[in-house]
Design a protein around this motif. Sequence first.
Motif, PDB file in Angstrom:
ATOM      1  N   ALA A  40      10.444  32.808  15.369  1.00 18.24           N
ATOM      2  CA  ALA A  40       9.716  33.810  14.598  1.00 18.24           C
ATOM      3  C   ALA A  40       8.804  34.581  15.551  1.00 18.24           C
ATOM      4  O   ALA A  40       8.753  34.303  16.749  1.00 18.24           O
ATOM      5  N   LYS A  41       8.061  35.556  15.028  1.00 18.06           N
ATOM      6  CA  LYS A  41       7.167  36.341  15.873  1.00 18.06           C
ATOM      7  C   LYS A  41       6.091  35.468  16.495  1.00 18.06           C
ATOM      8  O   LYS A  41       5.664  35.694  17.625  1.00 18.06           O
ATOM      9  N   SER A  42       5.629  34.498  15.753  1.00 14.63           N
ATOM     10  CA  SER A  42       4.673  33.530  16.263  1.00 14.63           C
ATOM     11  C   SER A  42       5.077  32.151  15.758  1.00 14.63           C
ATOM     12  O   SER A  42       5.645  32.025  14.669  1.00 14.63           O
ATOM     13  N   PRO A  43       4.830  31.083  16.555  1.00 12.52           N
ATOM     14  CA  PRO A  43       5.242  29.739  16.142  1.00 12.52           C
ATOM     15  C   PRO A  43       4.648  29.342  14.793  1.00 12.52           C
ATOM     16  O   PRO A  43       3.488  29.629  14.500  1.00 12.52           O
ATOM     17  N   VAL A  44       5.470  28.700  13.970  1.00 11.90           N
ATOM     18  CA  VAL A  44       5.045  28.235  12.643  1.00 11.90           C
ATOM     19  C   VAL A  44       5.178  26.717  12.606  1.00 11.90           C
ATOM     20  O   VAL A  44       6.259  26.173  12.830  1.00 11.90           O
ATOM     21  N   THR A  45       4.083  26.036  12.331  1.00 19.30           N
ATOM     22  CA  THR A  45       4.100  24.577  12.264  1.00 19.30           C
ATOM     23  C   THR A  45       4.808  24.113  10.995  1.00 19.30           C
ATOM     24  O   THR A  45       4.453  24.522   9.891  1.00 19.30           O
ATOM     25  N   VAL A  46       5.828  23.283  11.160  1.00 15.28           N
ATOM     26  CA  VAL A  46       6.587  22.734  10.038  1.00 15.28           C
ATOM     27  C   VAL A  46       6.085  21.344   9.678  1.00 15.28           C
ATOM     28  O   VAL A  46       5.961  20.984   8.508  1.00 15.28           O
ATOM     29  N   LYS A  47       5.775  20.564  10.715  1.00 11.44           N
ATOM     30  CA  LYS A  47       5.300  19.202  10.468  1.00 11.44           C
ATOM     31  C   LYS A  47       4.471  18.750  11.659  1.00 11.44           C
ATOM     32  O   LYS A  47       4.848  18.953  12.807  1.00 11.44           O
ATOM     33  N   ASP A  48       3.325  18.153  11.366  1.00  6.96           N
ATOM     34  CA  ASP A  48       2.450  17.575  12.382  1.00  6.96           C
ATOM     35  C   ASP A  48       2.138  16.161  11.917  1.00  6.96           C
ATOM     36  O   ASP A  48       1.348  15.962  11.003  1.00  6.96           O
ATOM     37  N   TRP A  49       2.776  15.190  12.541  1.00  2.51           N
ATOM     38  CA  TRP A  49       2.854  13.840  11.980  1.00  2.51           C
ATOM     39  C   TRP A  49       2.337  12.808  12.974  1.00  2.51           C
ATOM     40  O   TRP A  49       2.652  12.858  14.163  1.00  2.51           O
ATOM     41  N   ARG A  50       1.539  11.881  12.481  1.00  2.00           N
ATOM     42  CA  ARG A  50       1.012  10.786  13.303  1.00  2.00           C
ATOM     43  C   ARG A  50       1.167   9.469  12.553  1.00  2.00           C
ATOM     44  O   ARG A  50       1.006   9.423  11.334  1.00  2.00           O
ATOM     45  N   HIS A  51       1.461   8.431  13.326  1.00  2.00           N
ATOM     46  CA  HIS A  51       1.625   7.110  12.727  1.00  2.00           C
ATOM     47  C   HIS A  51       1.076   6.063  13.700  1.00  2.00           C
ATOM     48  O   HIS A  51       1.415   6.092  14.890  1.00  2.00           O
ATOM     49  N   PRO A  52       0.239   5.133  13.231  1.00  2.00           N
ATOM     50  CA  PRO A  52      -0.400   4.172  14.135  1.00  2.00           C
ATOM     51  C   PRO A  52       0.493   2.994  14.514  1.00  2.00           C
ATOM     52  O   PRO A  52       0.076   1.830  14.448  1.00  2.00           O
ATOM     53  N   ALA A  53       1.723   3.276  14.923  1.00  3.93           N
ATOM     54  CA  ALA A  53       2.646   2.209  15.314  1.00  3.93           C
ATOM     55  C   ALA A  53       3.865   2.836  15.995  1.00  3.93           C
ATOM     56  O   ALA A  53       4.053   4.050  15.976  1.00  3.93           O
ATOM     57  N   PHE A  54       4.691   1.976  16.614  1.00  2.00           N
ATOM     58  CA  PHE A  54       5.975   2.383  17.173  1.00  2.00           C
ATOM     59  C   PHE A  54       7.094   1.872  16.269  1.00  2.00           C
ATOM     60  O   PHE A  54       6.877   1.029  15.405  1.00  2.00           O
ATOM     61  N   PHE A  55       8.317   2.364  16.503  1.00  2.00           N
ATOM     62  CA  PHE A  55       9.432   2.028  15.618  1.00  2.00           C
ATOM     63  C   PHE A  55      10.612   1.409  16.355  1.00  2.00           C
ATOM     64  O   PHE A  55      11.706   1.371  15.833  1.00  2.00           O
ATOM     65  N   GLY A  56      10.440   0.964  17.570  1.00  2.00           N
ATOM     66  CA  GLY A  56      11.551   0.381  18.304  1.00  2.00           C
ATOM     67  C   GLY A  56      12.271   1.410  19.146  1.00  2.00           C
ATOM     68  O   GLY A  56      11.827   2.544  19.327  1.00  2.00           O
ATOM     69  N   ASN A  57      13.429   1.034  19.672  1.00  2.00           N
ATOM     70  CA  ASN A  57      14.152   1.898  20.617  1.00  2.00           C
ATOM     71  C   ASN A  57      15.018   2.943  19.940  1.00  2.00           C
ATOM     72  O   ASN A  57      15.434   3.909  20.572  1.00  2.00           O
ATOM     73  N   THR A  58      15.332   2.776  18.661  1.00  2.00           N
ATOM     74  CA  THR A  58      16.122   3.758  17.913  1.00  2.00           C
ATOM     75  C   THR A  58      15.530   3.893  16.513  1.00  2.00           C
ATOM     76  O   THR A  58      15.353   2.894  15.816  1.00  2.00           O
TER      77      THR A  58
END
Length: 228
Positions: A40-58
Amino acid sequence: MSLLNEQPGVVTLHFNLPAEFQVPLTGENETVVSVKVVNAKSPVTVKDWRHPAFFGNTWKFHFPHNYDGVGVKYQVHIQLFHNQQPLLVELDYFVVVNQAPYSQTVNLSPLGMLYVEVKLPETSPTEEAITISLHEATAPEVELVRIKHDERTATSFYLKYDPDSVIPGKRYALTGVENRYHQQVQVSPGAVELSPVSRNFSARLFQSVALWLEKPLRLFTDSDEKIR
């Protein structure tokens, strides 16, 4: 671009880490993912997501595709933090979606293991087809590692380097050469920060600058011993 009035489609990203990467199980962990539309003409944020953990290798990550009848280019940035220290190479990934539902695999690069993709010429020798060099972006002669790959393994692989030998925030690049005719081949990613600056360092730097700006400027004549 027209927004859909009904339930939007979904884009699914399959994040993969190399099997030998050990996900930290203790300490403070955080996963951060940012998705933006960049055509687009300027970047549009679709999702900004944070989670206090990891989810493994896949693991899978979903975000909405809210546009109908047009191709959309998304910029995806992901970082894993362990005790405020980044664990991934500083990279942006790009996903082009024409219609949802849509899925794509994204191979992540932990520090010390850079995921490399090579576009080989149509005719290549079967043994030691290419030479890949990882070097400073502005000084190709300063190499971190140089390896040779045959035709079977040259298209995509993890290139290992010593993370202690790189400078945080400095940009590095890849160069690929076809060994038979010594012609350059396309290698991705492009210029990249192999060791991103940690959150703690950035916070300390910001705090130091803020304190410095709060202090009044002093002239030479403000010193105890004035210039005569």
